[in-house]
Design an enzyme around this catalytic site. Structure first.
Site, PDB file in Angstrom:
ATOM      1  CE  LYS A 117      -4.327   0.890   0.055  1.00  0.00           C
ATOM      2  NZ  LYS A 117      -5.366  -0.232   0.268  1.00  0.00           N
ATOM      3  CG  ASP A 157      -7.482   3.157  -1.230  1.00  0.00           C
ATOM      4  OD1 ASP A 157      -7.731   1.526  -0.969  1.00  0.00           O
ATOM      5  OD2 ASP A 157      -7.291   3.378  -0.057  1.00  0.00           O
TER       6      ASP A 157
HETATM    7  N1  GLU Z   1      -7.034   0.201  -2.911  1.00  0.00           N
HETATM    8  C1  GLU Z   1      -7.831  -0.819  -3.757  1.00  0.00           C
HETATM    9  C2  GLU Z   1      -7.731  -2.074  -2.054  1.00  0.00           C
HETATM   10  O1  GLU Z   1      -8.081  -1.465  -1.534  1.00  0.00           O
HETATM   11  C3  GLU Z   1      -7.663  -1.618  -4.929  1.00  0.00           C
HETATM   12  C4  GLU Z   1      -5.859  -2.440  -4.766  1.00  0.00           C
HETATM   13  C5  GLU Z   1      -5.725  -3.055  -6.577  1.00  0.00           C
HETATM   14  O2  GLU Z   1      -6.526  -2.872  -7.229  1.00  0.00           O
HETATM   15  O3  GLU Z   1      -4.613  -2.599  -6.128  1.00  0.00           O
HETATM   16  O4  GLU Z   1      -8.277  -2.873  -2.518  1.00  0.00           O
END
Ligand code: GLU
Length: 434
Positions: A117, A157
Site C-alpha cells: 500500500k 485508493d
Molecule cells: N485500493 C484497492 C484495495 O484496497 C485496490 C487495490 C488494487 O487494485 O491493487 O483493495
C-alpha cells in the site's frame, strides 16, 4: 538468543488504530487455526517500507514538502499489490496496516500477488490539477526503485483515480525510456486499463451481498429477500459506494439512505440512484437533491435497514455507535470500517458481516485481470471481465463460509484464516532465507 514470543509489535508500526486492529484480528485468526507462531509473528510486521519527502511547487510559486510512503507487507505469492491513498491523515502505520490487509485479500481470493500500500499525507481537495499532477509524478519518482510490473504494482485508493494512475505510468515510463503500462493498474482504458475496473469494487460488494442473502436463506436464517421489500443504506457515495448503490438499486432493492463527507440523503420509499447520479453530474454534489430529506452520517448508520454498506473509510462503526446500528447484513466496502469491539457486539447480535478482504476484493481482482491483459496485450470484453470477477468472488465467498463452519468462528476470522492458510503453506514451502 532467546526465543521470539511472537506477540510484540514494534512501536514504529503500531501507532494507528487500523494497524493495531489488523494485528489483533490476525492474532485471533492465528490462535483459532493454530498457526505456526513463527509465521504469525512474521506476518505482524511488513517486509519493507519506504518513507519519502515529496516537494512540489504550488500554484502560488511557493514550495511545499509532503510526506509519502510505500509499504510492502509480504511478497511470498508474487509482486506487491495495493493502492495509493491521498489523505490528510494517512501515516506510515496506517499504510502498513492497509498493506497487511492487501496481503490477506490477495491470498484469500487466490491471486499470485502479495500485499502493499502507498500513501501521501495530503488533502487532495486542496490541490489544483497541476499540483496533483506534480505531487503524483514526484512521489512516483521517489518510490520508483521499489515499484515495477514484476515488483510492486500500485492502483487507485481513497483520493486517487485513473488520472493519477496515468501520471504514475507516464512518469515511470519516461524514466525507463519506453511505455510500461504494467507498473500500475486502474489506468484509463486508452493506455491499457481494463473494462470494468472502475466499477469492479462496487460490483464485487454487491455480488457478496447476493451470496450472503442466499446463504442466510439456504440455512434457514432471517435475511433480506433482495427485492422491493429490502432496504439498504450506503455510507460513502464515492468510487465504491456509488457503484454499489447503483448496482443494488438495479437489482430492485430500495436504497433508502446515502451519505458522503458533505452529508446524507434519506427517502423511506427508496432513493432514485440514477437520478441522483445525474443530479451530481450537473451540481458536483447530491446536497440539495429535492426528492429526499437531508440526514447526517451518524443518522445514516442508525437508519433501520436490512443491509448497511460502509464504503467510505476505516473506523466508522465503533463501540460508541454500534448500539444504534440496526442492519442484519453489513458489507465492508471500505477497508476496516468496523472496529474490533464493535465487531464483537455485532457478531454476538447475529449480524452477518461480509469482511472487507472478501467484500471489497473486486477491485484488486480486476486489477489483476488488467495486469494479465497488459502482459498478454490481449484485452477482454467487459462481459468477460465481469463473469470472471463473479466466479472468483463466488469461490472466495464459499471458501470463507467453509472455513467459518470448520472452525465455528466469525466471518472476519474465517476470511483471515482462509487468506493466511494459503500464504502459510507458500511461506513454509519457500522457507527462510538464508
Ligand atoms: N485500493 C484497492 C484495495 O484496497 C485496490 C487495490 C488494487 O487494485 O491493487 O483493495
Amino acid at each position: 538468543m532467546s526465543e521470539n514470543t511472537g506477540t510484540l509489535t514494534s512501536h514504529l508500526w503500531s501507532s494507528s488504530d487500523l494497524y493495531r486492529n489488523a494485528v489483533l484480528e490476525l492474532q485471533e485468526a492465528a490462535e483459532t487455526m493454530k498457526l505456526d507462531p513463527n509465521i504469525a509473528s512474521r506476518l505482524q510486521v511488513p517486509k519493507r517500507a519506504m518513507i519519502v519527502s515529496v516537494p512540489i511547487r504550488l500554484d502560488n510559486g511557493s514550495i511545499r514538502v509532503f510526506e509519502g510512503y510505500r509499504v510492502q507487507h509480504n511478497m511470498t505469492l508474487g509482486p506487491g499489490k495495493g493502492g495509493i491513498r491521498f489523505h490528510p491523515e494517512v501515516n506510515l502505520s496506517e499504510v502498513a496496516g492497509l498493506a497487511m490487509l492487501m496481503t490477506f485479500k490477495c491470498s484469500l481470493v487466490g491471486l499470485p500477488l502479495g500485499g502493499a500500500k502507498g500513501g501521501v499525507r495530503v488533502d487532495p481537495n486542496q490541490l489544483s490539477r497541476q499540483e496533483a499532477q506534480a505531487l503524483t509524478r514526484r512521489y512516483t519518482t521517489e518510490i520508483n526503485m521499489i515499484i515495477g510490473p514484476d515488483k510492486d504494482i500500485p492502483a487507485p485508493d481513497i483520493g486517487t483515480d485513473a488520472q493519477h494512475m496515468a501520471w504514475m505510468m507516464d512518469t515511470y515510463s519516461q524514466e525507463k525510456g519506453f511505455a510500461i503500462p504494467g507498473v500500475v493498474t486502474g489506468k484509463p482504458i486508452e493506455i491499457g486499463g481494463s473494462l470494468g475496473r472502475a466499477e469492479s469494487t462496487g460490483r464485487g460488494v454487491v455480488y457478496t451481498i447476493q451470496h450472503a442473502a442466499k446463504h442466510l436463506k439456504d440455512t434457514g436464517k432471517p435475511g433480506p429477500k433482495m427485492d422491493g421489500s429490502t432496504t439498504v443504506a450506503v455510507h460513502g457515495f464515492g468510487k465504491v459506494g456509488a457503484v454499489a448503490a447503483l448496482e443494488i438499486h438495479q437489482l430492485g432493492t430500495k436504497v433508502v439512505a446515502i451519505s458522503d463527507v458533505h452529508g446524507g440523503l434519506y427517502n423511506k420509499n427508496g432513493l432514485n440512484i440514477p437520478d441522483i447520479l445525474s443530479f451530481m453530474g450537473k451540481n458536483r454534489t447530491f446536497v440539495g437533491y429535492p426528492e429526499a430529506e437531508a440526514i447526517t452520517n451518524e443518522e445514516l448508520l442508525a437508519t433501520p435497514v436490512d443491509i448497511l454498506i460502509p464504503a467510505a473509510i476505516d473506523g466508522v462503526i465503533t463501540a460508541e455507535n454500534v448500539g444504534r446500528v440496526k442492519a442484519t447484513i453489513i458489507a465492508e466496502g471500505a477497508n476496516g470500517p468496523i472496529t474490533l469491539p464493535a465487531l464483537k457486539q455485532l457478531e454476538e447480535r447475529g449480524c452477518f458481516i461480509i469482511p472487507d478482504i472478501l467484500c471489497n476484493a473486486g477491485g484488486v481482482i480486476v486489477s489483476y485481470f488488467e495486469w494479465v491483459q497488459g502482459i498478454q496485450n490481449f484485452f477482454w470484453s467487459e462481459r468477460e471481465v465481469n463473469a470472471k470477477l463473479a466466479e472468483v468472488m463466488e469461490n472466495a465467498f464459499k471458501k470463507v463460509i467453509d472455513v467459518r463452519s470448520h472452525y465455528n468462528c466469525g466471518m472476519k476470522t474465517a476470511a483471515l484464516i482462509a487468506g493466511v492458510d494459503r500464504l502459510n503453506r507458500a511461506m513454509l514451502l519457500r522457507g527462510l532465507f538464508p
